[in-house]
Design a protein around this motif. Structure first.
Motif, PDB file in Angstrom:
ATOM      1  N   ALA A  79       0.830  -1.201   0.000  1.00 25.31           N
ATOM      2  CA  ALA A  79       0.000   0.000   0.000  1.00 25.31           C
ATOM      3  C   ALA A  79       0.867   1.254   0.000  1.00 25.31           C
ATOM      4  O   ALA A  79       1.717   1.428   0.864  1.00 25.31           O
ATOM      5  CB  ALA A  79      -0.930   0.005   1.211  1.00 25.31           C
ATOM      6  N   SER A  80       0.611   2.116  -0.976  1.00 27.20           N
ATOM      7  CA  SER A  80       1.347   3.379  -1.046  1.00 27.20           C
ATOM      8  C   SER A  80       0.458   4.459  -1.640  1.00 27.20           C
ATOM      9  O   SER A  80       0.822   5.111  -2.619  1.00 27.20           O
ATOM     10  CB  SER A  80       2.616   3.203  -1.878  1.00 27.20           C
ATOM     11  OG  SER A  80       3.438   4.330  -1.759  1.00 27.20           O
ATOM     12  N   ALA A  81      -0.693   4.645  -1.010  1.00 29.77           N
ATOM     13  CA  ALA A  81      -1.657   5.617  -1.525  1.00 29.77           C
ATOM     14  C   ALA A  81      -1.956   6.724  -0.520  1.00 29.77           C
ATOM     15  O   ALA A  81      -2.862   7.523  -0.737  1.00 29.77           O
ATOM     16  CB  ALA A  81      -2.947   4.902  -1.911  1.00 29.77           C
ATOM     17  N   GLY A  82      -1.214   6.761   0.590  1.00 34.75           N
ATOM     18  CA  GLY A  82      -1.438   7.798   1.595  1.00 34.75           C
ATOM     19  C   GLY A  82      -2.206   7.291   2.794  1.00 34.75           C
ATOM     20  O   GLY A  82      -2.891   6.259   2.736  1.00 34.75           O
ATOM     21  N   SER A  83      -2.088   8.029   3.895  1.00 35.31           N
ATOM     22  CA  SER A  83      -2.653   7.590   5.178  1.00 35.31           C
ATOM     23  C   SER A  83      -4.158   7.403   5.138  1.00 35.31           C
ATOM     24  O   SER A  83      -4.680   6.417   5.656  1.00 35.31           O
ATOM     25  CB  SER A  83      -2.289   8.599   6.278  1.00 35.31           C
ATOM     26  OG  SER A  83      -0.903   8.650   6.470  1.00 35.31           O
ATOM     27  N   SER A  84      -4.878   8.351   4.539  1.00 37.89           N
ATOM     28  CA  SER A  84      -6.340   8.261   4.554  1.00 37.89           C
ATOM     29  C   SER A  84      -6.821   7.037   3.781  1.00 37.89           C
ATOM     30  O   SER A  84      -7.776   6.366   4.199  1.00 37.89           O
ATOM     31  CB  SER A  84      -6.958   9.540   3.981  1.00 37.89           C
ATOM     32  OG  SER A  84      -6.557   9.730   2.627  1.00 37.89           O
ATOM     33  N   ILE A  85      -6.164   6.718   2.669  1.00 37.40           N
ATOM     34  CA  ILE A  85      -6.551   5.552   1.869  1.00 37.40           C
ATOM     35  C   ILE A  85      -6.208   4.264   2.618  1.00 37.40           C
ATOM     36  O   ILE A  85      -6.990   3.302   2.626  1.00 37.40           O
ATOM     37  CB  ILE A  85      -5.861   5.573   0.493  1.00 37.40           C
ATOM     38  CG1 ILE A  85      -6.236   6.848  -0.268  1.00 37.40           C
ATOM     39  CG2 ILE A  85      -6.229   4.339  -0.308  1.00 37.40           C
ATOM     40  CD1 ILE A  85      -7.719   7.011  -0.501  1.00 37.40           C
ATOM     41  N   SER A  86      -5.055   4.235   3.265  1.00 34.74           N
ATOM     42  CA  SER A  86      -4.680   3.036   4.025  1.00 34.74           C
ATOM     43  C   SER A  86      -5.667   2.787   5.162  1.00 34.74           C
ATOM     44  O   SER A  86      -6.048   1.641   5.420  1.00 34.74           O
ATOM     45  CB  SER A  86      -3.260   3.194   4.586  1.00 34.74           C
ATOM     46  OG  SER A  86      -2.304   3.122   3.545  1.00 34.74           O
ATOM     47  N   ARG A  87      -6.060   3.842   5.848  1.00 33.88           N
ATOM     48  CA  ARG A  87      -7.049   3.684   6.929  1.00 33.88           C
ATOM     49  C   ARG A  87      -8.388   3.217   6.369  1.00 33.88           C
ATOM     50  O   ARG A  87      -9.072   2.384   6.972  1.00 33.88           O
ATOM     51  CB  ARG A  87      -7.212   5.005   7.679  1.00 33.88           C
ATOM     52  CG  ARG A  87      -6.001   5.414   8.502  1.00 33.88           C
ATOM     53  CD  ARG A  87      -6.340   6.567   9.431  1.00 33.88           C
ATOM     54  NE  ARG A  87      -5.171   7.027  10.163  1.00 33.88           N
ATOM     55  CZ  ARG A  87      -4.437   8.083   9.830  1.00 33.88           C
ATOM     56  NH1 ARG A  87      -4.782   8.803   8.759  1.00 33.88           N
ATOM     57  NH2 ARG A  87      -3.388   8.431  10.537  1.00 33.88           N
ATOM     58  N   LYS A  88      -8.764   3.753   5.226  1.00 35.02           N
ATOM     59  CA  LYS A  88     -10.058   3.409   4.618  1.00 35.02           C
ATOM     60  C   LYS A  88     -10.150   1.922   4.303  1.00 35.02           C
ATOM     61  O   LYS A  88     -11.192   1.289   4.529  1.00 35.02           O
ATOM     62  CB  LYS A  88     -10.256   4.230   3.350  1.00 35.02           C
ATOM     63  CG  LYS A  88     -11.525   3.870   2.572  1.00 35.02           C
ATOM     64  CD  LYS A  88     -11.651   4.723   1.312  1.00 35.02           C
ATOM     65  CE  LYS A  88     -12.898   4.342   0.521  1.00 35.02           C
ATOM     66  NZ  LYS A  88     -13.036   5.163  -0.721  1.00 35.02           N
ATOM     67  N   TRP A  89      -9.051   1.333   3.784  1.00 38.07           N
ATOM     68  CA  TRP A  89      -9.113  -0.032   3.298  1.00 38.07           C
ATOM     69  C   TRP A  89      -8.493  -1.052   4.249  1.00 38.07           C
ATOM     70  O   TRP A  89      -8.515  -2.248   3.949  1.00 38.07           O
ATOM     71  CB  TRP A  89      -8.435  -0.137   1.933  1.00 38.07           C
ATOM     72  CG  TRP A  89      -9.119   0.649   0.861  1.00 38.07           C
ATOM     73  CD1 TRP A  89      -8.645   1.746   0.209  1.00 38.07           C
ATOM     74  CD2 TRP A  89     -10.427   0.404   0.320  1.00 38.07           C
ATOM     75  NE1 TRP A  89      -9.553   2.204  -0.710  1.00 38.07           N
ATOM     76  CE2 TRP A  89     -10.663   1.389  -0.659  1.00 38.07           C
ATOM     77  CE3 TRP A  89     -11.417  -0.552   0.569  1.00 38.07           C
ATOM     78  CZ2 TRP A  89     -11.845   1.451  -1.397  1.00 38.07           C
ATOM     79  CZ3 TRP A  89     -12.596  -0.490  -0.157  1.00 38.07           C
ATOM     80  CH2 TRP A  89     -12.796   0.496  -1.118  1.00 38.07           C
ATOM     81  N   LYS A  90      -7.946  -0.614   5.363  1.00 36.86           N
ATOM     82  CA  LYS A  90      -7.250  -1.535   6.278  1.00 36.86           C
ATOM     83  C   LYS A  90      -8.126  -2.724   6.673  1.00 36.86           C
ATOM     84  O   LYS A  90      -7.713  -3.881   6.558  1.00 36.86           O
ATOM     85  CB  LYS A  90      -6.798  -0.788   7.529  1.00 36.86           C
ATOM     86  CG  LYS A  90      -6.255  -1.705   8.621  1.00 36.86           C
ATOM     87  CD  LYS A  90      -6.180  -0.991   9.964  1.00 36.86           C
ATOM     88  CE  LYS A  90      -5.931  -1.966  11.090  1.00 36.86           C
ATOM     89  NZ  LYS A  90      -6.001  -1.334  12.423  1.00 36.86           N
ATOM     90  N   ASP A  91      -9.324  -2.471   7.173  1.00 29.59           N
ATOM     91  CA  ASP A  91     -10.175  -3.560   7.667  1.00 29.59           C
ATOM     92  C   ASP A  91     -10.532  -4.536   6.554  1.00 29.59           C
ATOM     93  O   ASP A  91     -10.557  -5.761   6.768  1.00 29.59           O
ATOM     94  CB  ASP A  91     -11.441  -2.992   8.309  1.00 29.59           C
ATOM     95  CG  ASP A  91     -11.153  -2.281   9.622  1.00 29.59           C
ATOM     96  OD1 ASP A  91     -10.064  -2.501  10.192  1.00 29.59           O
ATOM     97  OD2 ASP A  91     -12.014  -1.482  10.068  1.00 29.59           O
ATOM     98  N   ALA A  92     -10.823  -4.011   5.372  1.00 25.41           N
ATOM     99  CA  ALA A  92     -11.157  -4.889   4.244  1.00 25.41           C
ATOM    100  C   ALA A  92      -9.967  -5.758   3.867  1.00 25.41           C
ATOM    101  O   ALA A  92     -10.120  -6.945   3.546  1.00 25.41           O
ATOM    102  CB  ALA A  92     -11.602  -4.047   3.048  1.00 25.41           C
ATOM    103  N   ILE A  93      -8.777  -5.193   3.928  1.00 21.05           N
ATOM    104  CA  ILE A  93      -7.571  -5.953   3.582  1.00 21.05           C
ATOM    105  C   ILE A  93      -7.325  -7.055   4.603  1.00 21.05           C
ATOM    106  O   ILE A  93      -7.115  -8.219   4.248  1.00 21.05           O
ATOM    107  CB  ILE A  93      -6.356  -5.012   3.502  1.00 21.05           C
ATOM    108  CG1 ILE A  93      -6.490  -4.080   2.293  1.00 21.05           C
ATOM    109  CG2 ILE A  93      -5.054  -5.811   3.416  1.00 21.05           C
ATOM    110  CD1 ILE A  93      -5.449  -2.987   2.230  1.00 21.05           C
ATOM    111  N   LEU A  94      -7.347  -6.686   5.879  1.00 21.42           N
ATOM    112  CA  LEU A  94      -7.037  -7.674   6.915  1.00 21.42           C
ATOM    113  C   LEU A  94      -8.112  -8.749   7.008  1.00 21.42           C
ATOM    114  O   LEU A  94      -7.801  -9.920   7.234  1.00 21.42           O
ATOM    115  CB  LEU A  94      -6.853  -6.969   8.264  1.00 21.42           C
ATOM    116  CG  LEU A  94      -5.675  -5.972   8.339  1.00 21.42           C
ATOM    117  CD1 LEU A  94      -5.501  -5.464   9.765  1.00 21.42           C
ATOM    118  CD2 LEU A  94      -4.386  -6.600   7.828  1.00 21.42           C
ATOM    119  N   SER A  95      -9.363  -8.367   6.817  1.00 22.84           N
ATOM    120  CA  SER A  95     -10.435  -9.375   6.886  1.00 22.84           C
ATOM    121  C   SER A  95     -10.380 -10.333   5.707  1.00 22.84           C
ATOM    122  O   SER A  95     -10.893 -11.447   5.783  1.00 22.84           O
ATOM    123  CB  SER A  95     -11.804  -8.694   6.944  1.00 22.84           C
ATOM    124  OG  SER A  95     -12.056  -7.956   5.759  1.00 22.84           O
TER     125      SER A  95
END
Length: 345
Positions: A79-95
């Motif tokens: 992931a290299s799209a910035g903090s807000s994008i990483s926070r947005k998709w974190k749960d979907a990625i980990l789940s």
């Protein structure tokens, strides 16, 4: 390392989140260059970049818009799209069960997220819970030098000034520097839209938000991240970060005070053998590392190592490193490589 912390033992399904940015494109190039074991590669970005074509191993890949479905059956997300994008998709990625290596500052200081420079603290990878943070670019470069030295003699205090290129603000900032520099040469008054001030034939203190202690966010990243990576929460470090009119690669002037005198000869011997570091200097011709020396290259270059004339326990040195490469994309790929089963046989 316990197999539960490793990537699957097969060619992997990999996705790059933020594939259209400067670091995303470098990730793509490095995965090919280093023959990372990939079965399927997906390029993800915002709707604005969807449809863009990029090349990987002779194949054209179309950038896809990121959705909740993007992470299904993916083994690794870079992931290299910035903090807000990483926070947005974190749960979907980990789940989804994917491992996330994140290049943003979103999770770096969370206690259960390892912050990794592979040459410095690889053992911390065993603490990951599906999410690993890539440090700030200037922090990575600094840690590569501090870690081998402090193993010899403990560090008491660090004073660092950074000279950070346009690449640290992304591809658009690099393009703007080129455009505004020409405007200056044409006798026009440059007006910046990407950065708060024009970098053309100019420099300014780093434009990240000022904190309550009058240090900017970038400076405090260096302080806090270096402490975490070196495992020393009380480490005394102060930083001044500056944007300079250089397209790519950052530089740092570093003063390191140790608990006792550090023989210069030993410092050279240690840094000459330190992974990811090279010595580049010619005292006779007053020639030391420059951004052009490291652009597009993996090692950071160190030079002008000298005794601090004001403090017998301190050394001073100068370093340069490619912010997009070792300061971001390469470090992330190296983290992923450490988690390949073949590297633990």
């Amino acid at each position: 390392m316990d197999p539960q912390f490793l990537l699957p033992e097969r060619p992997l399904t990999v996705a790059i989140l933020g594939s259209s940015g400067a670091v995303g494109k470098e990730l793509l190039a490095l995965l090919e260059e280093r023959s990372f074991p990939i079965d399927k590669l997906t390029l993800l970005a915002s709707h604005r970049s969807a449809g863009e074509i990029q090349n990987f191993c002779g194949t054209e890949l179309k950038v896809e818009e990121t959705t909740q479905e993007s992470f299904k059956n993916v083994d690794l997300i870079l992931a290299s799209a910035g903090s807000s994008i990483s926070r947005k998709w974190k749960d979907a990625i980990l789940s989804s069960g994917a491992l996330m290596i994140d290049n943003s500052s979103a999770f770096r200081m969370e206690n259960d997220v390892p912050l990794i420079v592979p040459e410095v603290n690889p053992d911390d990878l065993s603490k990951h819970k599906g999410l690993i943070a890539n440090p700030n670019c200037t922090t990575i470069l600094l840690a590569l030098v501090l870690a081998p030295l402090t193993r010899r003699i403990p560090i008491k205090r660090i004073v660092v000034s950074t000279y950070q290129s346009a690449s640290g603000a992304g591809a658009m900032a690099m393009e703007e520097l080129k455009k505004l520099s020409q405007e200056v040469l044409d006798g026009l008054t440059p007006k910046s839209k990407v950065l708060p001030y024009s970098l053309a034939y100019n420099l300014f203190l780093h434009n990240s938000p000022l904190q309550s202690n009058n240090y900017c966010e970038e400076e405090m990243k260096m302080v806090n991240e270096t402490r975490k990576i070196l495992g020393d929460p009380s480490l005394s470090l102060t930083a001044t970060c500056v944007r300079v009119p250089v397209f790519r690669a950052h530089s740092e002037a570093v003063n390191i005070e140790f608990t006792q005198p550090f023989p210069i000869k030993e410092a050279y011997e240690i840094l000459e053998s330190a992974p990811g570091v090279e010595i580049l200097e010619d005292f006779e011709n007053n020639r030391f590392p420059m951004p052009l020396d490291v652009t597009g290259r993996d090692p950071i270059s160190v030079g002008r190592i000298r005794q601090d004339i004001s403090n017998p326990n301190a050394l001073e040195l100068w370093l340069c490193g490619d912010q997009i490469r070792k300061g971001a994309a390469l470090n992330a790929v190296q983290i992923a490589e450490l988690l390949l089963p073949k590297n633990h046989e």
